[in-house]
Design a protein around this motif. Structure first.
Motif, PDB file in Angstrom:
ATOM      1  N   LYS A  71     125.712  63.074  17.988  1.00  0.00           N
ATOM      2  CA  LYS A  71     125.119  64.182  17.236  1.00  0.00           C
ATOM      3  C   LYS A  71     124.233  63.678  16.108  1.00  0.00           C
ATOM      4  O   LYS A  71     123.254  64.348  15.736  1.00  0.00           O
ATOM      5  N   TYR A  72     124.546  62.522  15.553  1.00  0.00           N
ATOM      6  CA  TYR A  72     123.687  61.955  14.508  1.00  0.00           C
ATOM      7  C   TYR A  72     122.491  61.232  15.110  1.00  0.00           C
ATOM      8  O   TYR A  72     121.378  61.311  14.585  1.00  0.00           O
ATOM      9  N   ILE A  73     122.718  60.542  16.207  1.00  0.00           N
ATOM     10  CA  ILE A  73     121.650  59.774  16.845  1.00  0.00           C
ATOM     11  C   ILE A  73     120.581  60.687  17.417  1.00  0.00           C
ATOM     12  O   ILE A  73     119.391  60.363  17.405  1.00  0.00           O
ATOM     13  N   ALA A  74     120.986  61.858  17.914  1.00  0.00           N
ATOM     14  CA  ALA A  74     120.035  62.777  18.531  1.00  0.00           C
ATOM     15  C   ALA A  74     118.968  63.251  17.555  1.00  0.00           C
ATOM     16  O   ALA A  74     117.871  63.659  17.972  1.00  0.00           O
ATOM     17  N   LYS A  75     119.259  63.203  16.265  1.00  0.00           N
ATOM     18  CA  LYS A  75     118.315  63.695  15.263  1.00  0.00           C
ATOM     19  C   LYS A  75     117.310  62.630  14.828  1.00  0.00           C
ATOM     20  O   LYS A  75     116.420  62.895  14.028  1.00  0.00           O
ATOM     21  N   LEU A  76     117.463  61.417  15.343  1.00  0.00           N
ATOM     22  CA  LEU A  76     116.559  60.335  14.974  1.00  0.00           C
ATOM     23  C   LEU A  76     115.308  60.361  15.848  1.00  0.00           C
ATOM     24  O   LEU A  76     115.391  60.504  17.073  1.00  0.00           O
ATOM     25  N   GLY A  77     114.161  60.184  15.225  1.00  0.00           N
ATOM     26  CA  GLY A  77     112.938  59.985  15.969  1.00  0.00           C
ATOM     27  C   GLY A  77     112.761  58.513  16.284  1.00  0.00           C
ATOM     28  O   GLY A  77     113.421  57.657  15.689  1.00  0.00           O
ATOM     29  N   ASP A  78     111.871  58.206  17.207  1.00  0.00           N
ATOM     30  CA  ASP A  78     111.657  56.805  17.576  1.00  0.00           C
ATOM     31  C   ASP A  78     111.219  55.973  16.376  1.00  0.00           C
ATOM     32  O   ASP A  78     111.584  54.801  16.254  1.00  0.00           O
ATOM     33  N   ASP A  79     110.451  56.563  15.473  1.00  0.00           N
ATOM     34  CA  ASP A  79     109.966  55.831  14.305  1.00  0.00           C
ATOM     35  C   ASP A  79     111.052  55.615  13.256  1.00  0.00           C
ATOM     36  O   ASP A  79     110.847  54.842  12.307  1.00  0.00           O
ATOM     37  N   ASP A  80     112.186  56.303  13.420  1.00  0.00           N
ATOM     38  CA  ASP A  80     113.276  56.153  12.451  1.00  0.00           C
ATOM     39  C   ASP A  80     114.086  54.879  12.678  1.00  0.00           C
ATOM     40  O   ASP A  80     114.864  54.484  11.807  1.00  0.00           O
ATOM     41  N   ILE A  81     113.927  54.265  13.839  1.00  0.00           N
ATOM     42  CA  ILE A  81     114.769  53.128  14.211  1.00  0.00           C
ATOM     43  C   ILE A  81     113.987  51.832  14.016  1.00  0.00           C
ATOM     44  O   ILE A  81     112.987  51.598  14.685  1.00  0.00           O
ATOM     45  N   PRO A  82     114.414  50.994  13.099  1.00  0.00           N
ATOM     46  CA  PRO A  82     113.706  49.727  12.850  1.00  0.00           C
ATOM     47  C   PRO A  82     113.661  48.852  14.103  1.00  0.00           C
ATOM     48  O   PRO A  82     114.561  48.893  14.953  1.00  0.00           O
ATOM     49  N   GLU A  83     112.633  48.030  14.203  1.00  0.00           N
ATOM     50  CA  GLU A  83     112.466  47.163  15.365  1.00  0.00           C
ATOM     51  C   GLU A  83     113.570  46.126  15.487  1.00  0.00           C
ATOM     52  O   GLU A  83     113.858  45.647  16.593  1.00  0.00           O
ATOM     53  N   ASN A  84     114.195  45.772  14.379  1.00  0.00           N
ATOM     54  CA  ASN A  84     115.252  44.757  14.404  1.00  0.00           C
ATOM     55  C   ASN A  84     116.644  45.360  14.562  1.00  0.00           C
ATOM     56  O   ASN A  84     117.652  44.710  14.258  1.00  0.00           O
ATOM     57  N   PHE A  85     116.716  46.592  15.065  1.00  0.00           N
ATOM     58  CA  PHE A  85     117.998  47.283  15.238  1.00  0.00           C
ATOM     59  C   PHE A  85     118.147  47.745  16.674  1.00  0.00           C
ATOM     60  O   PHE A  85     117.315  48.495  17.179  1.00  0.00           O
ATOM     61  N   ARG A  86     119.216  47.287  17.333  1.00  0.00           N
ATOM     62  CA  ARG A  86     119.560  47.799  18.654  1.00  0.00           C
ATOM     63  C   ARG A  86     120.720  48.768  18.475  1.00  0.00           C
ATOM     64  O   ARG A  86     121.836  48.376  18.171  1.00  0.00           O
ATOM     65  N   LEU A  87     120.414  50.037  18.680  1.00  0.00           N
ATOM     66  CA  LEU A  87     121.397  51.107  18.601  1.00  0.00           C
ATOM     67  C   LEU A  87     121.753  51.483  20.030  1.00  0.00           C
ATOM     68  O   LEU A  87     120.917  51.998  20.775  1.00  0.00           O
ATOM     69  N   VAL A  88     122.976  51.180  20.428  1.00  0.00           N
ATOM     70  CA  VAL A  88     123.392  51.300  21.820  1.00  0.00           C
ATOM     71  C   VAL A  88     124.423  52.415  21.955  1.00  0.00           C
ATOM     72  O   VAL A  88     125.405  52.456  21.207  1.00  0.00           O
ATOM     73  N   LEU A  89     124.197  53.312  22.901  1.00  0.00           N
ATOM     74  CA  LEU A  89     125.143  54.399  23.143  1.00  0.00           C
ATOM     75  C   LEU A  89     126.366  53.844  23.857  1.00  0.00           C
ATOM     76  O   LEU A  89     126.251  53.155  24.876  1.00  0.00           O
ATOM     77  N   SER A  90     127.527  54.122  23.336  1.00  0.00           N
ATOM     78  CA  SER A  90     128.773  53.645  23.916  1.00  0.00           C
ATOM     79  C   SER A  90     129.330  54.710  24.853  1.00  0.00           C
ATOM     80  O   SER A  90     129.591  55.839  24.437  1.00  0.00           O
ATOM     81  N   ALA A  91     129.483  54.350  26.125  1.00  0.00           N
ATOM     82  CA  ALA A  91     129.938  55.310  27.137  1.00  0.00           C
ATOM     83  C   ALA A  91     131.376  55.016  27.532  1.00  0.00           C
ATOM     84  O   ALA A  91     131.781  53.866  27.640  1.00  0.00           O
TER      85      ALA A  91
END
Length: 204
Positions: free
Chosen positions: A126-146
Motif C-alpha cells: 500500500k505504501y509502495i503503490a503510491k511511489l512514482g518511478d522518479d521517487d525511487i533512487p537509482e541506487n535502491f532496489r525495492l523488491v516485492l516480497s511474495a
C-alpha cells in the motif's frame, strides 16, 4: 551523533559482512504478512524468540523510528557520510516499512548517498503503490516480497522485481527467475535486479 542507540547489524551468515537495519517483525508488517508468513514460518520471529538481544535491538530501532524519526534520519546520514560507509546495505532483515513517513525518510537518505547500494524486500504494497518511478533512487532496489496465497497487485508486478518464497506451494514463479545461492556477499544479484526481474528463495 553516534551516541544515539541505533542498532546496525554488521552482517550474518547469509549476508556476510553486509550491514543492515532491522525492526520488529509482526508489528511493522502488513496485514497480509501477519496472516501468512508471520504465522507460517517467519525466520525473524524465530530469531527474536531465541535471542533476546536481537529482539531488544529491533525494539529499540522501532522506538527511535516511531518517536524520533528526524533524529534517526540525521544518524543515518552521519553513518553513510562516513569514509567507511558500506558499498551495500540491507534494509529490514526483519520488519518492514511501517508508515509512509518512515519510507520517505529512507528514500531521502538513500538518494543522498549514491555510492551505497541499498536493498529492501517489502510486503507493504500500500505504501509502495503510491511511489512514482522518479521517487525511487537509482541506487535502491525495492523488491516485492511474495508469499504463497498473497496477491501482488498487477500494476506493481510490472514495475518492481519480485522475490518469491518457494515452499512447494508457489505456482507464480517465472522460468526466468534468478535463484538465490544463499550467500549475498558472493552474489549480490538482488542489489542489481533489473526492472521486474524475479528471484526465488527456497524456504529455510
Amino acid at each position: 551523533m553516534n551516541t544515539l542507540p541505533v542498532h546496525i547489524s554488521t552482517g550474518n551468515v547469509k549476508m556476510g559482512a553486509i550491514p543492515s537495519f532491522s525492526l520488529p517483525c509482526g508489528k511493522t508488517c502488513s496485514a497480509e504478512a501477519r496472516a501468512t508468513c508471520y504465522k507460517e514460518g517467519c525466520y525473524a520471529r524465530r530469531l527474536e524468540k531465541i535471542r533476546p538481544s536481537v529482539r531488544n535491538a529491533y525494539a529499540e530501532n522501532f522506538r527511535i523510528a516511531h518517536e524520533n524519526l528526524p533524529e534517526l534520519e540525521a544518524y543515518l546520514n552521519w553513518y553513510f557520510d562516513s569514509p567507511n560507509a558500506p558499498r551495500m546495505f540491507r534494509l529490514h532483515v526483519a520488519g518492514d516499512f511501517f508508515s509512509r513517513k518512515y519510507l520517505e525518510m529512507w528514500l531521502r537518505v538513500i538518494r543522498s548517498h549514491p555510492d551505497t547500494k541499498f536493498l529492501a524486500f517489502t510486503k507493504q504494497y500500500k505504501y509502495i503503490a503510491k511511489l512514482g518511478d522518479d521517487d525511487i533512487p537509482e541506487n535502491f532496489r525495492l523488491v516485492l516480497s511474495a508469499w504463497p496465497g498473497v496477491d501482488i497487485p498487477r500494476g506493481l508486478r510490472r514495475r518492481f522485481p519480485v522475490a518469491y518464497m518457494q515452499d512447494g506451494r508457489e505456482t507464480r514463479i517465472p522460468s526466468t527467475a534468478a535463484k538465490c545461492n544463499g550467500s549475498c556477499s558472493s552474489c549480490a544479484k538482488c542489489w542489481n535486479l533489473p526492472g521486474n526481474q524475479a528471484v526465488v528463495f527456497h524456504k529455510h
